[in-house]
Design a protein around this motif. Structure first.
Motif, PDB file in Angstrom:
ATOM      1  N   SER A  58      43.094 -70.791  -1.946  1.00  0.00           N
ATOM      2  CA  SER A  58      42.727 -71.559  -0.750  1.00  0.00           C
ATOM      3  C   SER A  58      41.451 -72.349  -0.992  1.00  0.00           C
ATOM      4  N   LYS A  59      41.228 -73.341  -0.163  1.00  0.00           N
ATOM      5  CA  LYS A  59      39.998 -74.138  -0.271  1.00  0.00           C
ATOM      6  C   LYS A  59      38.800 -73.268   0.096  1.00  0.00           C
ATOM      7  N   SER A  60      37.647 -73.581  -0.521  1.00  0.00           N
ATOM      8  CA  SER A  60      36.517 -72.677  -0.335  1.00  0.00           C
ATOM      9  C   SER A  60      35.993 -72.693   1.098  1.00  0.00           C
ATOM     10  N   ASP A  61      36.094 -73.837   1.797  1.00  0.00           N
ATOM     11  CA  ASP A  61      35.579 -73.822   3.172  1.00  0.00           C
ATOM     12  C   ASP A  61      36.476 -72.968   4.080  1.00  0.00           C
ATOM     13  N   VAL A  62      37.763 -72.914   3.755  1.00  0.00           N
ATOM     14  CA  VAL A  62      38.682 -72.060   4.512  1.00  0.00           C
ATOM     15  C   VAL A  62      38.305 -70.594   4.314  1.00  0.00           C
ATOM     16  N   THR A  63      38.101 -70.223   3.048  1.00  0.00           N
ATOM     17  CA  THR A  63      37.725 -68.844   2.749  1.00  0.00           C
ATOM     18  C   THR A  63      36.419 -68.489   3.445  1.00  0.00           C
ATOM     19  N   GLU A  64      35.474 -69.423   3.389  1.00  0.00           N
ATOM     20  CA  GLU A  64      34.177 -69.182   4.010  1.00  0.00           C
ATOM     21  C   GLU A  64      34.303 -68.929   5.513  1.00  0.00           C
ATOM     22  N   SER A  65      35.163 -69.695   6.172  1.00  0.00           N
ATOM     23  CA  SER A  65      35.263 -69.520   7.620  1.00  0.00           C
ATOM     24  C   SER A  65      35.848 -68.139   7.959  1.00  0.00           C
ATOM     25  N   PHE A  66      36.755 -67.645   7.127  1.00  0.00           N
ATOM     26  CA  PHE A  66      37.269 -66.292   7.377  1.00  0.00           C
ATOM     27  C   PHE A  66      36.212 -65.228   7.073  1.00  0.00           C
ATOM     28  N   ARG A  67      35.373 -65.488   6.083  1.00  0.00           N
ATOM     29  CA  ARG A  67      34.283 -64.557   5.791  1.00  0.00           C
ATOM     30  C   ARG A  67      33.330 -64.460   6.980  1.00  0.00           C
ATOM     31  N   ARG A  68      33.042 -65.632   7.540  1.00  0.00           N
ATOM     32  CA  ARG A  68      32.151 -65.656   8.700  1.00  0.00           C
ATOM     33  C   ARG A  68      32.782 -64.864   9.840  1.00  0.00           C
ATOM     34  N   ALA A  69      34.070 -65.120  10.051  1.00  0.00           N
ATOM     35  CA  ALA A  69      34.771 -64.417  11.124  1.00  0.00           C
ATOM     36  C   ALA A  69      34.741 -62.903  10.892  1.00  0.00           C
ATOM     37  N   TYR A  70      34.849 -62.507   9.642  1.00  0.00           N
ATOM     38  CA  TYR A  70      34.776 -61.076   9.342  1.00  0.00           C
ATOM     39  C   TYR A  70      33.412 -60.529   9.745  1.00  0.00           C
ATOM     40  N   ASN A  71      32.371 -61.248   9.316  1.00  0.00           N
ATOM     41  CA  ASN A  71      31.020 -60.766   9.592  1.00  0.00           C
ATOM     42  C   ASN A  71      30.704 -60.759  11.084  1.00  0.00           C
ATOM     43  N   GLU A  72      31.392 -61.648  11.827  1.00  0.00           N
ATOM     44  CA  GLU A  72      31.157 -61.691  13.277  1.00  0.00           C
ATOM     45  C   GLU A  72      32.168 -60.855  14.049  1.00  0.00           C
ATOM     46  N   CYS A  73      32.991 -60.125  13.329  1.00  0.00           N
ATOM     47  CA  CYS A  73      34.021 -59.264  13.932  1.00  0.00           C
ATOM     48  C   CYS A  73      35.053 -60.034  14.761  1.00  0.00           C
ATOM     49  N   THR A  74      35.267 -61.302  14.450  1.00  0.00           N
ATOM     50  CA  THR A  74      36.278 -62.060  15.188  1.00  0.00           C
ATOM     51  C   THR A  74      37.495 -62.367  14.324  1.00  0.00           C
ATOM     52  N   ILE A  75      37.528 -61.757  13.178  1.00  0.00           N
ATOM     53  CA  ILE A  75      38.605 -62.092  12.241  1.00  0.00           C
ATOM     54  C   ILE A  75      39.968 -61.627  12.762  1.00  0.00           C
ATOM     55  N   ARG A  76      40.984 -62.505  12.525  1.00  0.00           N
ATOM     56  CA  ARG A  76      42.368 -62.116  12.835  1.00  0.00           C
ATOM     57  C   ARG A  76      43.153 -62.142  11.538  1.00  0.00           C
ATOM     58  N   TYR A  77      43.454 -60.929  11.080  1.00  0.00           N
ATOM     59  CA  TYR A  77      44.082 -60.836   9.758  1.00  0.00           C
ATOM     60  C   TYR A  77      45.448 -61.502   9.718  1.00  0.00           C
ATOM     61  N   GLY A  78      46.135 -61.518  10.887  1.00  0.00           N
ATOM     62  CA  GLY A  78      47.436 -62.209  10.935  1.00  0.00           C
ATOM     63  C   GLY A  78      47.281 -63.677  10.563  1.00  0.00           C
ATOM     64  N   ASP A  79      46.259 -64.328  11.155  1.00  0.00           N
ATOM     65  CA  ASP A  79      46.015 -65.744  10.848  1.00  0.00           C
ATOM     66  C   ASP A  79      45.600 -65.917   9.382  1.00  0.00           C
ATOM     67  N   MET A  80      44.772 -64.997   8.936  1.00  0.00           N
ATOM     68  CA  MET A  80      44.300 -65.102   7.551  1.00  0.00           C
ATOM     69  C   MET A  80      45.479 -65.005   6.589  1.00  0.00           C
ATOM     70  N   LYS A  81      46.386 -64.063   6.876  1.00  0.00           N
ATOM     71  CA  LYS A  81      47.524 -63.890   5.978  1.00  0.00           C
ATOM     72  C   LYS A  81      48.471 -65.085   6.037  1.00  0.00           C
ATOM     73  N   LYS A  82      48.602 -65.666   7.236  1.00  0.00           N
ATOM     74  CA  LYS A  82      49.433 -66.878   7.333  1.00  0.00           C
ATOM     75  C   LYS A  82      48.855 -67.980   6.449  1.00  0.00           C
ATOM     76  N   GLN A  83      47.534 -68.107   6.504  1.00  0.00           N
ATOM     77  CA  GLN A  83      46.875 -69.126   5.683  1.00  0.00           C
ATOM     78  C   GLN A  83      47.081 -68.849   4.191  1.00  0.00           C
ATOM     79  N   ILE A  84      46.883 -67.583   3.798  1.00  0.00           N
ATOM     80  CA  ILE A  84      47.076 -67.234   2.375  1.00  0.00           C
ATOM     81  C   ILE A  84      48.514 -67.520   1.978  1.00  0.00           C
TER      82      ILE A  84
END
Ligand code: TRP
Length: 332
Positions: free
Chosen positions: A250-276
């Motif tokens: 994936s593009k690095s800015d995409v990965t970064e935004s999911f990292r941020r979401a993880y750190n802010e506890c707003t991550i949705r793994y379903g969306d992340m997996k769809k992207q991957i």
């Protein structure tokens, strides 16, 4: 200045997966620019386990198609079948006279095989490292890109080269295992345990032959959980793994935004997996299609193998002629 010589053997077992791609092939593709490369399908090596004769040809064609589809250029490297170079078994025979039963029995890969297949402990299995040494020494290679598990075989190759040189005169350089350093990538499996592998967990491994649908299905099943509850928490290994997979494709800015979401506890793994999944599909699909295209053109594959064998034999014949002379086999 002439380029350094590189040899590596590719085993023709099963389908190529993402781990093979990032672990080995990508490095071959890089090396072809800088070195004089000999890459071959190790079909003789595969005979130790008595494959069905009906399968051999298809396996060899597949290895060639996969490697070429991933960027190996048969114009730049010699890409050939081991069995097309009769000088290899000839050198193997010579080296067998300098390989001792005791040292061969101690090799960890041999001991593993004895454990795995006690009903088929044949001499070919015992002398596997000698054949591998012949593969390497036949081109007088100095660098051998291999995984960690093969380093002992390279060390044995150095011993055989030394023994030959001491007995008969200087002919063989001592090859080194080529370490890719930080580029040596271990691709984790999708179930959160270990790495992608041919033999285990087919559902947790992404193959270059997988259809778009199958890729999506496998990625969506990757192990996750309900997400972190504390900001900036440490990631469990299976979450690190899916980030790692994402970073590969994936593009690095995409990965970064999911990292941020993880750190802010707003991550949705379903969306992340769809992207991957979508980025994996974009990554794998063109390679899969190119493999299919190459496999459909048998004449093209034959031509690659024929040209590769010609290049390999040219170099192999020079070495074997010298070896015969040094041993004293030159009667007329
Ligand atoms: N033994 C190697 C493996 O299992 C394959 C191989 C055979 C090889 N001959 C070789 C690798 C020569 C490097 C050089 O992966």
């Amino acid at each position: 200045m002439s380029k350094e010589i590189v040899v590596s053997g590719i085993r023709s077992t099963g389908y190529l997966h993402l781990g093979n791609y990032f672990g080995a092939i990508r490095n071959y593709v890089k090396m072809q620019e800088e070195y004089n490369c000999y890459f071959f399908v190790a079909d003789y090596h595969s005979l130790t386990t008595h494959p069905d004769p009906k399968d051999l040809k298809a396996n060899v064609y597949r290895v060639v198609a996969e490697n070429v589809a991933c960027g190996l250029d048969p114009e730049k490297v010699a890409l050939y079948a081991q069995s097309d170079v009769p000088e290899i078994p000839e050198l193997y025979l010579m080296l067998n006279m300098m390989a001792y039963k005791g040292e061969l029995e101690k090799v960890p890969t041999f001991k593993d095989k004895v454990r795995q297949q006690p009903e088929n402990v044949n001499a070919g299995l015992l002398t596997y490292p000698v054949l591998m040494a012949a593969d390497i020494m036949i081109h007088r290679a100095v660098k051998v890109p291999v995984g960690k598990d093969q380093e002992q075989h390279i060390e044995m190759t150095r011993n055989f080269a030394q023994r030959f040189n001491n007995r008969y005169g200087e002919l063989f350089p001592e090859p080194q295992a080529f370490n890719y350093g930080s580029t040596l990538v271990k691709v984790p499996s999708l179930d959160g345990t270990g790495k992608m592998s041919k033999s285990e967990n087919g559902n947790a491994t992404l193959y270059l032959a997988d259809s778009d649908e199958l890729i999506r299905k496998k990625v969506m099943k990757a192990k996750t959980d309900s997400g972190p509850t504390e900001p900036n928490s440490e990631m469990p290994e299976y979450i690190q793994n899916i980030f790692f997979l994402m970073e590969l494709v994936s593009k690095s800015d995409v990965t970064e935004s999911f990292r941020r979401a993880y750190n802010e506890c707003t991550i949705r793994y379903g969306d992340m997996k769809k992207q991957i999944a979508e980025d994996m599909v974009s990554f794998i699909r063109p390679k899969r299609e190119q493999i299919e295209y190459l496999l459909a053109n048998e004449e093209g594959l034959k031509k690659i193998l024929r040209n590769g064998a010609e290049k390999a034999r040219e170099s192999a014949m020079k070495t074997i002629t010298e070896a015969r002379k040094l041993i004293g086999i030159n009667y007329y």
